[in-house]
Design an enzyme around this catalytic site. Structure first.
Site, PDB file in Angstrom:
ATOM      1  N   HIS A  52      49.498 -52.282  13.235  1.00  0.00           N
ATOM      2  CA  HIS A  52      49.622 -53.265  14.310  1.00  0.00           C
ATOM      3  C   HIS A  52      50.542 -54.377  13.811  1.00  0.00           C
ATOM      4  CE1 HIS A  52      48.898 -56.083  17.384  1.00  0.00           C
ATOM      5  NE2 HIS A  52      48.058 -56.842  16.716  1.00  0.00           N
ATOM      6  N   CYS A 108      44.036 -55.546  20.605  1.00  0.00           N
ATOM      7  CA  CYS A 108      45.178 -54.980  19.865  1.00  0.00           C
ATOM      8  C   CYS A 108      44.888 -53.601  19.289  1.00  0.00           C
ATOM      9  CB  CYS A 108      45.585 -55.924  18.737  1.00  0.00           C
ATOM     10  SG  CYS A 108      45.997 -57.555  19.321  1.00  0.00           S
ATOM     11  N   ASN A 168      54.297 -59.671  18.644  1.00  0.00           N
ATOM     12  CA  ASN A 168      53.000 -58.997  18.788  1.00  0.00           C
ATOM     13  C   ASN A 168      52.782 -58.648  20.264  1.00  0.00           C
ATOM     14  OD1 ASN A 168      50.319 -58.293  18.987  1.00  0.00           O
ATOM     15  ND2 ASN A 168      49.555 -59.978  17.731  1.00  0.00           N
TER      16      ASN A 168
HETATM   17  O1  UT7 Z   1      47.035 -59.402  17.223  1.00  0.00           O
HETATM   18  C1  UT7 Z   1      45.772 -59.928  17.026  1.00  0.00           C
HETATM   19  C2  UT7 Z   1      45.541 -60.216  15.611  1.00  0.00           C
HETATM   20  N1  UT7 Z   1      46.207 -61.440  15.249  1.00  0.00           N
HETATM   21  C3  UT7 Z   1      46.490 -61.698  14.012  1.00  0.00           C
HETATM   22  O2  UT7 Z   1      46.277 -60.869  13.166  1.00  0.00           O
HETATM   23  C4  UT7 Z   1      47.065 -63.045  13.657  1.00  0.00           C
HETATM   24  C5  UT7 Z   1      46.421 -63.552  12.404  1.00  0.00           C
HETATM   25  N2  UT7 Z   1      46.851 -64.901  12.004  1.00  0.00           N
HETATM   26  C6  UT7 Z   1      48.119 -65.172  11.619  1.00  0.00           C
HETATM   27  O3  UT7 Z   1      48.988 -64.330  11.662  1.00  0.00           O
HETATM   28  C7  UT7 Z   1      48.409 -66.556  11.073  1.00  0.00           C
HETATM   29  O4  UT7 Z   1      47.201 -67.211  10.790  1.00  0.00           O
HETATM   30  C8  UT7 Z   1      49.277 -67.444  12.002  1.00  0.00           C
HETATM   31  C9  UT7 Z   1      50.693 -66.879  12.072  1.00  0.00           C
HETATM   32  C10 UT7 Z   1      48.675 -67.471  13.384  1.00  0.00           C
HETATM   33  C11 UT7 Z   1      49.371 -68.867  11.473  1.00  0.00           C
HETATM   34  O5  UT7 Z   1      49.909 -68.865  10.150  1.00  0.00           O
HETATM   35  P1  UT7 Z   1      49.185 -69.692   8.992  1.00  0.00           P
HETATM   36  O6  UT7 Z   1      49.994 -69.547   7.779  1.00  0.00           O
HETATM   37  O7  UT7 Z   1      47.759 -69.186   8.941  1.00  0.00           O
HETATM   38  O8  UT7 Z   1      49.289 -71.156   9.522  1.00  0.00           O
HETATM   39  P2  UT7 Z   1      48.122 -72.209   9.780  1.00  0.00           P
HETATM   40  O9  UT7 Z   1      47.410 -71.874  11.055  1.00  0.00           O
HETATM   41  O10 UT7 Z   1      47.296 -72.333   8.530  1.00  0.00           O
HETATM   42  O11 UT7 Z   1      48.941 -73.514  10.000  1.00  0.00           O
HETATM   43  C12 UT7 Z   1      49.728 -74.082   8.951  1.00  0.00           C
HETATM   44  C13 UT7 Z   1      50.474 -75.287   9.504  1.00  0.00           C
HETATM   45  C14 UT7 Z   1      49.606 -76.235  10.331  1.00  0.00           C
HETATM   46  O12 UT7 Z   1      50.071 -77.555  10.071  1.00  0.00           O
HETATM   47  P3  UT7 Z   1      49.266 -78.531   9.091  1.00  0.00           P
HETATM   48  O13 UT7 Z   1      47.898 -78.649   9.691  1.00  0.00           O
HETATM   49  O14 UT7 Z   1      49.264 -77.827   7.762  1.00  0.00           O
HETATM   50  O15 UT7 Z   1      50.069 -79.770   9.134  1.00  0.00           O
HETATM   51  C15 UT7 Z   1      49.922 -75.867  11.757  1.00  0.00           C
HETATM   52  O16 UT7 Z   1      49.748 -76.965  12.645  1.00  0.00           O
HETATM   53  O17 UT7 Z   1      51.500 -74.820  10.400  1.00  0.00           O
HETATM   54  C16 UT7 Z   1      51.376 -75.512  11.663  1.00  0.00           C
HETATM   55  N3  UT7 Z   1      51.827 -74.614  12.716  1.00  0.00           N
HETATM   56  C17 UT7 Z   1      53.105 -74.571  13.110  1.00  0.00           C
HETATM   57  N4  UT7 Z   1      54.191 -75.253  12.733  1.00  0.00           N
HETATM   58  C18 UT7 Z   1      55.358 -74.947  13.333  1.00  0.00           C
HETATM   59  C19 UT7 Z   1      51.100 -73.707  13.402  1.00  0.00           C
HETATM   60  N5  UT7 Z   1      51.897 -73.072  14.277  1.00  0.00           N
HETATM   61  C20 UT7 Z   1      53.140 -73.584  14.109  1.00  0.00           C
HETATM   62  C21 UT7 Z   1      54.380 -73.305  14.708  1.00  0.00           C
HETATM   63  N6  UT7 Z   1      55.461 -74.012  14.290  1.00  0.00           N
HETATM   64  N7  UT7 Z   1      54.543 -72.365  15.658  1.00  0.00           N
END
Ligand code: UT7
Length: 329
Positions: free
Chosen positions: A256, A113, A286
């Site tokens: 980004h 990225c 993204n």
């Molecule tokens: O471009 C390269 C660089 N990339 C980045 O900078 C991305 C960096 N990371 C992020 O932007 C975030 O970490 C994400 C958007 C990927 C995820 O958001 P988060 O707030 O960190 O969510 P999480 O991974 O902590 O997941 C929270 C909950 C989980 O459920 P439980 O375990 O709490 O029950 C996930 O299973 O959200 C769940 N979850 C979803 N639910 C509905 C994860 N993805 C989804 C989804 N829809 N698409």
């Protein structure tokens, strides 16, 4: 001798996909995606469109706007992680042929990225050394070709798109316009946080043993998120310190577009209003290396970028890589 962005162009493929459409494929919802990322839509290339088919459209627009011919290009750099082919030939070579850029060398640059930020600095140095006068810098991604449609953690995040910039030697009439300074860094200790686990020389494809999901993008979202917020603020602070400017002098920060919450967290840490950050993640999601130049192109088309404006880019992603450019428009 100074280098500047002479022109910019972009291409967004036609196939629009809303969050509601994605929630028919994986267990997710518009509410979750918007509240966790800020993404509402993304666009995908057609099945018969490869990376270079997106790149060529952006490149043609940038070259036309620069009022040069493809034969004036001496180098083509394509920042990408989703080439037409694995390893080689590069997208840059395919582009060179499609454009008829008969006098250009060509290579792809792998910084995920952060690719556009890195490529701009490479081009700047070739120009400032006096070696070249016109370089085409492209950032093009067909993220849909590496997305796992069974993994809701990643498949909701990405889109396809391309953008290109002609980087040229500044002339007298260009006044102060220049790519002033770039900050490039990496943290390979986080290499495993964002990768395509199989298909490279570490884990070559074995038709009997390779797991299907290992052929697609894997991300430890939380880990990358924490890295990104810190990297973002480090980039801005380093560039301002090094160049002896205060953030108040900067007209726009073009980050980004990975997650609006990362941008909001950085804005808070840097004590800057959100209006200073250009954001279009809601529309395109993204697009990896392409997010920053797609944003610059959009800002230019909206008439936001005036000659003399000070623009700061900030990229971060797989590698892990991070970095930014200070540009006098
Ligand atoms: O471009 C390269 C660089 N990339 C980045 O900078 C991305 C960096 N990371 C992020 O932007 C975030 O970490 C994400 C958007 C990927 C995820 O958001 P988060 O707030 O960190 O969510 P999480 O991974 O902590 O997941 C929270 C909950 C989980 O459920 P439980 O375990 O709490 O029950 C996930 O299973 O959200 C769940 N979850 C979803 N639910 C509905 C994860 N993805 C989804 C989804 N829809 N698409």
């Amino acid at each position: 001798m100074k280098a500047l962005i002479r022109s910019i162009g972009a291409y967004i493929p036609k196939n629009k996909m809303t969050n509601d459409a994605i929630s028919k494929i994986v267990d997710t919802s518009d509410e979750w995606i918007v509240s966790h990322t800020g993404i509402k839509n993304r666009y995908f290339a057609a099945d018969d469109q490869a990376n270079s088919d997106l790149a060529i459209e952006a490149a043609k627009q940038a070259i036309e706007r620069a009022k040069i011919s493809p034969e004036d290009l001496e180098l083509i750099i394509v920042a990408t992680a989703t080439g037409d082919y694995k390893g080689f030939p590069s997208v840059a070579c395919i582009l060179q042929e499609k454009l008829g850029a008969l006098n250009a060398g060509a290579f792809d640059l792998a910084a995920a990225c952060t690719g556009f930020v890195y490529a701009l600095e490479v081009a700047k140095n070739f120009i400032e050394s006096g070696h070249f006068q016109n370089i085409l810098v492209v950032a093009s991604e067909k993220m849909s070709s590496i997305m796992n449609w069974e993994d809701r953690n990643t498949c909701v995040l990405f889109g396809d798109g391309a953008a290109a910039a002609v980087v040229s030697r500044a002339q007298e009439a260009d006044d102060d316009s220049a790519i002033i300074y770039s900050f490039l860094r990496s943290d390979g200790s986080g290499a495993d946080a964002l990768s395509i686990p199989a298909g490279g020389s570490r884990n070559p494809i074995d038709l009997e043993r390779t797991k299907k999901e290992d052929l697609y993008v894997y991300m430890d979202g939380r880990r990358v998120y924490n890295f990104a917020v810190k990297a973002f603020t480090d980039i801005i602070k380093h560039i301002c310190d090094k160049c002896g400017i205060s953030l108040d002098e900067v007209d726009y920060i073009v980050p980004h577009q990975a997650n609006i919450r990362i941008i909001e967290a950085a804005a808070k840490r840097l004590k800057q209003p959100m209006e200073k950050f250009y954001i279009n993640i809601d529309e395109y999601a993204n697009t990896s290396a392409a997010t920053i130049p797609i944003a610059l192109n959009e800002m230019q088309e909206k008439g936001m970028l005036k000659k003399g404006n000070l623009v700061l880019t900030a990229g971060f992603g797989g590698g892990l890589t991070y970095g930014g450019n200070l540009i006098r428009w």
